[in-house]
Design an enzyme around this catalytic site. Structure first.
Site, PDB file in Angstrom:
ATOM      1  N   ASP A   1      58.580  16.553  55.180  1.00  0.00           N
ATOM      2  CA  ASP A   1      57.240  15.983  55.007  1.00  0.00           C
ATOM      3  C   ASP A   1      57.232  15.053  53.800  1.00  0.00           C
ATOM      4  OD1 ASP A   1      57.350  17.562  52.775  1.00  0.00           O
ATOM      5  OD2 ASP A   1      55.556  18.721  53.212  1.00  0.00           O
TER       6      ASP A   1
ATOM      7  N   ASP B   1      55.200  14.573  50.198  1.00  0.00           N
ATOM      8  CA  ASP B   1      54.275  15.227  49.263  1.00  0.00           C
ATOM      9  C   ASP B   1      53.807  14.205  48.234  1.00  0.00           C
ATOM     10  OD1 ASP B   1      54.876  18.043  50.262  1.00  0.00           O
ATOM     11  OD2 ASP B   1      56.866  17.428  49.608  1.00  0.00           O
TER      12      ASP B   1
ATOM     13  N   ASP C   1      51.287  15.641  52.827  1.00  0.00           N
ATOM     14  CA  ASP C   1      50.381  16.446  52.004  1.00  0.00           C
ATOM     15  C   ASP C   1      49.846  15.576  50.885  1.00  0.00           C
ATOM     16  OD1 ASP C   1      50.623  18.775  53.409  1.00  0.00           O
ATOM     17  OD2 ASP C   1      52.016  19.744  52.025  1.00  0.00           O
TER      18      ASP C   1
HETATM   19  P1  UTP Z   1      57.963  21.337  50.563  1.00  0.00           P
HETATM   20  O1  UTP Z   1      57.711  22.506  51.425  1.00  0.00           O
HETATM   21  O2  UTP Z   1      57.505  20.028  51.057  1.00  0.00           O
HETATM   22  O3  UTP Z   1      59.508  21.336  50.204  1.00  0.00           O
HETATM   23  O4  UTP Z   1      57.279  21.644  49.181  1.00  0.00           O
HETATM   24  P2  UTP Z   1      60.482  20.154  49.855  1.00  0.00           P
HETATM   25  O5  UTP Z   1      61.320  20.645  48.753  1.00  0.00           O
HETATM   26  O6  UTP Z   1      59.741  18.883  49.645  1.00  0.00           O
HETATM   27  O7  UTP Z   1      61.384  20.092  51.129  1.00  0.00           O
HETATM   28  P3  UTP Z   1      61.323  19.076  52.348  1.00  0.00           P
HETATM   29  O8  UTP Z   1      62.240  17.985  51.975  1.00  0.00           O
HETATM   30  O9  UTP Z   1      59.915  18.621  52.514  1.00  0.00           O
HETATM   31  O10 UTP Z   1      61.805  19.851  53.514  1.00  0.00           O
HETATM   32  C1  UTP Z   1      57.526  20.891  48.018  1.00  0.00           C
HETATM   33  C2  UTP Z   1      57.181  21.711  46.822  1.00  0.00           C
HETATM   34  O11 UTP Z   1      55.786  21.812  46.709  1.00  0.00           O
HETATM   35  C3  UTP Z   1      55.420  23.098  46.326  1.00  0.00           C
HETATM   36  C4  UTP Z   1      56.609  24.004  46.478  1.00  0.00           C
HETATM   37  O12 UTP Z   1      56.941  24.512  45.223  1.00  0.00           O
HETATM   38  C5  UTP Z   1      57.706  23.108  46.963  1.00  0.00           C
HETATM   39  O13 UTP Z   1      58.839  23.259  46.161  1.00  0.00           O
HETATM   40  N1  UTP Z   1      54.307  23.557  47.169  1.00  0.00           N
HETATM   41  C6  UTP Z   1      54.315  23.356  48.503  1.00  0.00           C
HETATM   42  C7  UTP Z   1      53.285  24.206  46.589  1.00  0.00           C
HETATM   43  O14 UTP Z   1      53.280  24.390  45.367  1.00  0.00           O
HETATM   44  N2  UTP Z   1      52.264  24.656  47.360  1.00  0.00           N
HETATM   45  C8  UTP Z   1      52.247  24.487  48.674  1.00  0.00           C
HETATM   46  O15 UTP Z   1      51.287  24.920  49.343  1.00  0.00           O
HETATM   47  C9  UTP Z   1      53.298  23.810  49.277  1.00  0.00           C
HETATM   48 MN    MN Z   2      58.302  18.122  51.075  1.00  0.00          MN
END
Ligand code: UTP
Ligand code: MN
Length: 549
Positions: free
Chosen positions: A368, A370, A473
């Site tokens: 995803d 972020d 997100d």
């Molecule tokens: P992700 O699930 O997107 O992981 O959350 P990522 O490391 O980016 O992996 P990929 O590449 O998308 O697969 C990113 C970070 O955001 C935090 C988590 O700590 C995670 O490491 N997070 C995610 C939150 O703090 N709250 C949430 O509800 C979701």
């Molecule tokens: Mn991510």
């Protein structure tokens, strides 16, 4: 053949026998054995004896009940072991298929004494100690000589496998810090096959609701990711923390055999495969997937039949399943970040948009995108999210969105604590969305509801066309919390989990994506940057690229 020589002694070490030739060997017992000529020279005992506790096998006549053999299949291979076993039984030797307490003589080919001791321990043999005492650990030469002689020959020193004290030889190459936030874990790691095996078991444990077990496997995998060398022997992990018995067993199997039977079993299992399929749907967690599995659902098509049971989020997830499970490229993430920046610029100039998550850690693809939004003047960010989302939606950029005020619910226990100890704390506004990257052609249902309305609930994919669905997100943070939000959203999840654990256990502080709270001084610690937070914690600063724990 030389007179008195045994066929097996003439076999080259790597010689493997087709198992299809074996039944002929064993069916005839000693009489049908192709060593009959050799056997006929041996003095024939009048009466056959079975060793104590051993179920009598009418096929074989045991002539040496005081000797119970076990062949080590490691390096020998299963077909050669089967062949040699049949051969020995034909000769009147008792051979156990597996290592157990009846075994007196362990025969191995091509392994060191230490390797055989390790192997026996792994098979649960308690008769042997670390120095190999308790059993006769023998080289194949003893076996071949015994076969030639038609009786167990006297054990000479040259037959015995040497077992050396391991301590100084197996010194660890380095010590690894206990918490992931104290370690540097680059993206490129050296032990991927090992970590993938452990992560499969972590995922399987999570699918079973065993979060503690899942965490144990994840931690072990995380430690391996930080190692600057490729592990070749299990002993190299002796002094590492966080690698429990079960993980160690699995790692040893992978190191020795290339695969772990347990991991392969999990990967092949219907439940694991179905749980994986279902949890990859946006909006579906372990509980829902597990319930569906119990209800007998197995495929995405099964879910479409039960469409009414799906939430709006899950319907969108199913509709765009293929796209959402195709890795998002860095260039795509950058393009989306730019589109959001432009929308933010229209709504609130000077507000910033930062790409976090895996991409900030240097990953070239992710599941995803972020994005963190803030404005340098605290308070200005209020209302920003709905304006930005409204604008993007109007432009046709969003295939799905849902704004949440309380994103804390999905956080871990530690965060619940701070929520209770600091009830006045703010909570981030957050939008889960599915972005349409590129332009959606006419006729393609944008949302699941439209798909339903048109009678079309078949998953759509932009993969082969000019558009692609991408999970995004969007998170808004007040400026003063931005460093904490940035640290929290950069991940990895293992890194974040250990950072919070470290705070709690080593510093008596509580950390989350909003703040750092000192429970002894009863104060919040402000921070102007991520570096500043590491300083508060007395930790060496770890840049995002080295947080891939
Ligand atoms: P992700 O699930 O997107 O992981 O959350 P990522 O490391 O980016 O992996 P990929 O590449 O998308 O697969 C990113 C970070 O955001 C935090 C988590 O700590 C995670 O490491 N997070 C995610 C939150 O703090 N709250 C949430 O509800 C979701
Ligand atoms: Mn991510």
């Amino acid at each position: 053949m030389q007179s008195g020589a045994c066929v097996c002694s003439l076999l080259p070490p790597g010689f493997k026998v087709q198992s299809s030739t074996l039944p002929a060997l064993s069916r005839g017992g000693s009489r049908g054995c192709f060593h009959e000529a050799t056997m006929s020279h041996l003095p024939v005992k009048k009466k056959c004896q079975q060793p104590r506790n051993l179920p009598a096998d009418p096929q074989y006549c045991v002539r040496f009940p005081e000797v119970v053999l076990c062949l080590v299949e490691k390096k020998m291979g299963i077909s050669r072991k089967t062949f040699l076993t049949s051969l020995a039984r034909c000769k009147g030797f008792c051979v156990e298929d597996a290592s157990n307490e009846r075994v007196t003589h362990v025969v191995s080919e091509g392994n060191s004494g230490n390797e055989v001791v390790e192997w026996l321990k792994r098979k649960g043999n308690r008769c042997v100690d670390a120095l190999g005492n308790g059993l006769a650990l023998l080289d194949l030469s003893w076996f071949t000589e015994s076969m030639s002689a038609g009786r167990p020959v006297e054990i000479e020193p040259r037959h015995r496998l040497m077992v050396t004290a391991q301590a100084e030889k197996l010194e660890p190459k380095c010590q690894v810090a206990a918490y992931a936030c104290q370690r540097r874990t680059p993206l490129e790691q050296k032990n991927q096959i090992l970590t993938e095996a452990l992560e499969t078991l972590a995922e399987e444990a999570r699918f079973c609701g065993s979060d503690g077990r899942s965490l144990a496997f994840s931690r072990a995998a995380s430690v391996l990711k930080s190692l600057p060398w490729k592990v070749r022997k299990i002993q190299e992990l002796n002094s590492l923390s966080c690698i429990g018995e079960h993980s160690r067993r699995v790692l040893q199997e992978v190191l020795e055999d290339g695969v772990s039977a347990e991991v392969e079993r999990v990967r092949q299992s219907e439940r694991y495969q179905t749980m994986k399929l279902f949890t990859k749907i946006f909006g579906v967690g372990v509980k829902t997937a597990s319930r569906w599995y119990q209800e007998g659902l197995r495929t995405l098509a099964d879910l479409q039949v039960h469409h009414a049971k799906l939430s709006k989020e899950q319907q969108a997830g199913l509709l765009h399943y293929e796209d959402l499970n195709t890795p998002v490229k860095r260039s795509e993430a950058e393009a989306i970040a730019q589109a959001v920046r432009e929308a933010v610029e229209r709504c609130l100039p000077d507000a910033s948009v930062t790409l976090t998550g895996g991409f900030r850690r240097g990953k070239q693809s992710g599941h995803d995108v972020d994005l963190l939004m803030t404005h340098p003047m605290e308070g200005q960010e209020v209302g920003l999210l709905s304006k930005v989302v409204g604008w993007l939606d109007q432009q046709g950029s969003l295939l799905y969105h849902s704004i949440h005020r309380n994103s804390f619910q999905s956080f871990e226990d530690e965060d619940q604590e701070i929520a209770s100890s600091a009830s006045t704390m703010d909570r981030f506004e957050r939008c889960f969305s599915i972005f349409c990257l590129g332009s959606l052609p006419e006729g393609i249902p944008k949302a699941a509801s439209e798909a339903q309305g048109s009678g079309n609930s078949v998953p759509v994919s932009g993969m082969s066309s000019s558009w692609k669905a991408v999970r995004v997100d969007l998170v808004v943070t007040p400026f003063s919390q931005f460093p904490y939000a940035l640290l929290g959203w950069t991940g990895s999840r293992n890194f974040e989990r250990d950072l919070r654990r470290f705070c709690k256990h080593e510093k008596k502080m509580v950390l989350n994506s909003h703040a750092l709270y000192d429970t002894e001084k009863r104060t919040f610690l402000t921070a102007a940057s991520e570096e500043h937070i590491f300083q508060h914690l007395g930790l060496e600063y770890i840049p995002p690229e080295e947080r891939n724990a």
